[in-house]
Design an enzyme around this catalytic site. Structure first.
Site, mmCIF file in Angstrom:
data_model
loop_
_atom_site.group_PDB
_atom_site.id
_atom_site.type_symbol
_atom_site.label_atom_id
_atom_site.label_comp_id
_atom_site.label_asym_id
_atom_site.label_seq_id
_atom_site.Cartn_x
_atom_site.Cartn_y
_atom_site.Cartn_z
ATOM 1 C CE LYS A 1 -3.846 -2.140 2.555
ATOM 2 N NZ LYS A 1 -4.740 -1.947 3.728
ATOM 3 C CE1 TYR B 1 -9.386 -2.839 0.894
ATOM 4 C CE2 TYR B 1 -8.447 -1.011 -0.322
ATOM 5 C CZ TYR B 1 -8.289 -2.123 0.475
ATOM 6 O OH TYR B 1 -7.030 -2.526 0.848
ATOM 7 C CG PHE C 1 -12.698 1.777 8.072
ATOM 8 C CD1 PHE C 1 -12.293 1.228 6.865
ATOM 9 C CD2 PHE C 1 -13.366 0.954 8.973
ATOM 10 C CE1 PHE C 1 -12.540 -0.100 6.539
ATOM 11 C CE2 PHE C 1 -13.627 -0.385 8.660
ATOM 12 C CZ PHE C 1 -13.208 -0.905 7.436
ATOM 13 N NE ARG D 1 -6.027 -12.302 5.732
ATOM 14 C CZ ARG D 1 -6.639 -11.105 5.790
ATOM 15 N NH1 ARG D 1 -6.681 -10.312 4.709
ATOM 16 N NH2 ARG D 1 -7.188 -10.683 6.897
ATOM 17 C CB THR E 1 -6.733 -5.717 10.375
ATOM 18 O OG1 THR E 1 -7.259 -6.884 9.737
ATOM 19 C CG2 THR E 1 -7.139 -4.472 9.609
ATOM 20 N NE ARG F 1 -2.004 -5.599 7.418
ATOM 21 C CZ ARG F 1 -3.185 -6.114 7.103
ATOM 22 N NH1 ARG F 1 -3.697 -7.099 7.835
ATOM 23 N NH2 ARG F 1 -3.856 -5.653 6.060
ATOM 24 C CG ASN G 1 -3.336 -2.204 7.264
ATOM 25 O OD1 ASN G 1 -3.308 -1.791 6.099
ATOM 26 N ND2 ASN G 1 -4.330 -2.924 7.736
ATOM 27 C CG HIS H 1 -5.471 -6.256 0.160
ATOM 28 N ND1 HIS H 1 -6.648 -6.222 0.852
ATOM 29 C CD2 HIS H 1 -5.647 -7.135 -0.858
ATOM 30 C CE1 HIS H 1 -7.515 -7.052 0.263
ATOM 31 N NE2 HIS H 1 -6.924 -7.615 -0.782
ATOM 32 C CD GLU I 1 -9.239 -9.091 -2.945
ATOM 33 O OE1 GLU I 1 -10.054 -8.785 -2.059
ATOM 34 O OE2 GLU I 1 -8.087 -9.499 -2.696
HETATM 35 P P1 IDP Z 1 -7.584 -6.778 6.133
HETATM 36 O O1 IDP Z 1 -6.863 -5.778 5.256
HETATM 37 O O2 IDP Z 1 -6.700 -7.281 7.266
HETATM 38 O O3 IDP Z 1 -8.240 -7.890 5.361
HETATM 39 P P2 IDP Z 1 -10.252 -5.553 6.471
HETATM 40 O O4 IDP Z 1 -11.095 -5.696 7.692
HETATM 41 O O5 IDP Z 1 -10.680 -6.243 5.213
HETATM 42 O O6 IDP Z 1 -8.748 -5.975 6.894
HETATM 43 O O7 IDP Z 1 -10.133 -3.979 6.183
HETATM 44 C C1 IDP Z 1 -9.602 -3.499 4.973
HETATM 45 C C2 IDP Z 1 -8.697 -2.333 5.251
HETATM 46 O O8 IDP Z 1 -9.459 -1.246 5.761
HETATM 47 C C3 IDP Z 1 -7.625 -2.594 6.331
HETATM 48 O O9 IDP Z 1 -6.477 -3.240 5.834
HETATM 49 C C4 IDP Z 1 -7.329 -1.190 6.815
HETATM 50 O O10 IDP Z 1 -6.407 -0.538 5.950
HETATM 51 C C5 IDP Z 1 -8.674 -0.492 6.691
HETATM 52 N N1 IDP Z 1 -9.340 -0.469 7.994
HETATM 53 C C6 IDP Z 1 -10.005 -1.479 8.602
HETATM 54 N N2 IDP Z 1 -10.487 -1.102 9.798
HETATM 55 C C7 IDP Z 1 -10.116 0.193 9.956
HETATM 56 C C8 IDP Z 1 -10.320 1.157 10.994
HETATM 57 O O11 IDP Z 1 -10.954 0.903 12.022
HETATM 58 N N3 IDP Z 1 -9.781 2.410 10.769
HETATM 59 C C9 IDP Z 1 -9.096 2.741 9.636
HETATM 60 N N4 IDP Z 1 -8.892 1.843 8.638
HETATM 61 C C10 IDP Z 1 -9.385 0.600 8.800
#
Ligand code: IDP
Length: 140
Positions: free
Chosen positions: A11, A51, A59, A87, A93, A104, A114, A117, A128
């Site tokens: 990212k 997304y 968010f 993963r 996350t 991460r 983070n 992805h 995807e």
């Molecule tokens: P993942 O990337 O670990 O699969 P997901 O729940 O699918 O996690 O969320 C997608 C992306 O959205 C996360 O990687 C993160 O960048 C962002 N995200 C998720 N939750 C939050 C939050 O509470 N605040 C800000 N960004 C968030």
């Protein structure tokens, strides 16, 4: 375990800090092969489409803003059990909850920034990969 393909992104928070090589090495060291890779600067429309599943989350705006703030490296990774393996090496996350040695834990700045992805299931991996790559761009 079967050979699988999964979709990965390095990212903008990570490409801006020049971490493309360091993160790719962690993926390769975990046994994953990069079979497709390109650097893209996502449009707002591409980020919102990718997304879309999160469009009603609080968010979402922050997520789209982050993903359009700089270059992203989109990749297809191949290997035994690649979806789960990716993963695992990514970590949780929220980097505060990520296990030691994960991408991460080592590189992410916050839950929003983070660094990586990775697809979470075979169906999302297929969708995807198709969102970003044509068949001829993937060279196994
Ligand atoms: P993942 O990337 O670990 O699969 P997901 O729940 O699918 O996690 O969320 C997608 C992306 O959205 C996360 O990687 C993160 O960048 C962002 N995200 C998720 N939750 C939050 C939050 O509470 N605040 C800000 N960004 C968030």
């Amino acid at each position: 375990m079967a050979i699988e393909r999964t979709f990965s992104m390095i990212k903008p928070d990570a490409t801006k800090r020049n971490l493309t090589g360091a993160i790719t090495k962690m993926l390769e060291d975990a046994g994953l092969r990069v079979v497709a890779s390109k650097r893209v600067w996502m449009s707002k429309r591409e980020a919102e489409g990718f997304y879309a599943v999160h469009k009603d989350r609080p968010f979402f705006g922050e997520l789209v803003e982050g993903m359009t703030s700089g270059p992203t490296v989109v990749q297809v990774l191949e290997g035994e059990g690649a979806i789960l393996k990716n993963r695992e090496i990514m970590g949780a996350t929220n980097p505060a909850n990520a296990a030691e040695g994960t991408i991460r834990k080592v590189h992410a700045l916050s839950i929003g920034e983070n660094s990586v992805h990775g697809s979470d299931a075979p169906e999302t991996a297929a969708q995807e990969i198709k969102y970003w790559f044509s068949d001829t761009e993937i060279v196994g």
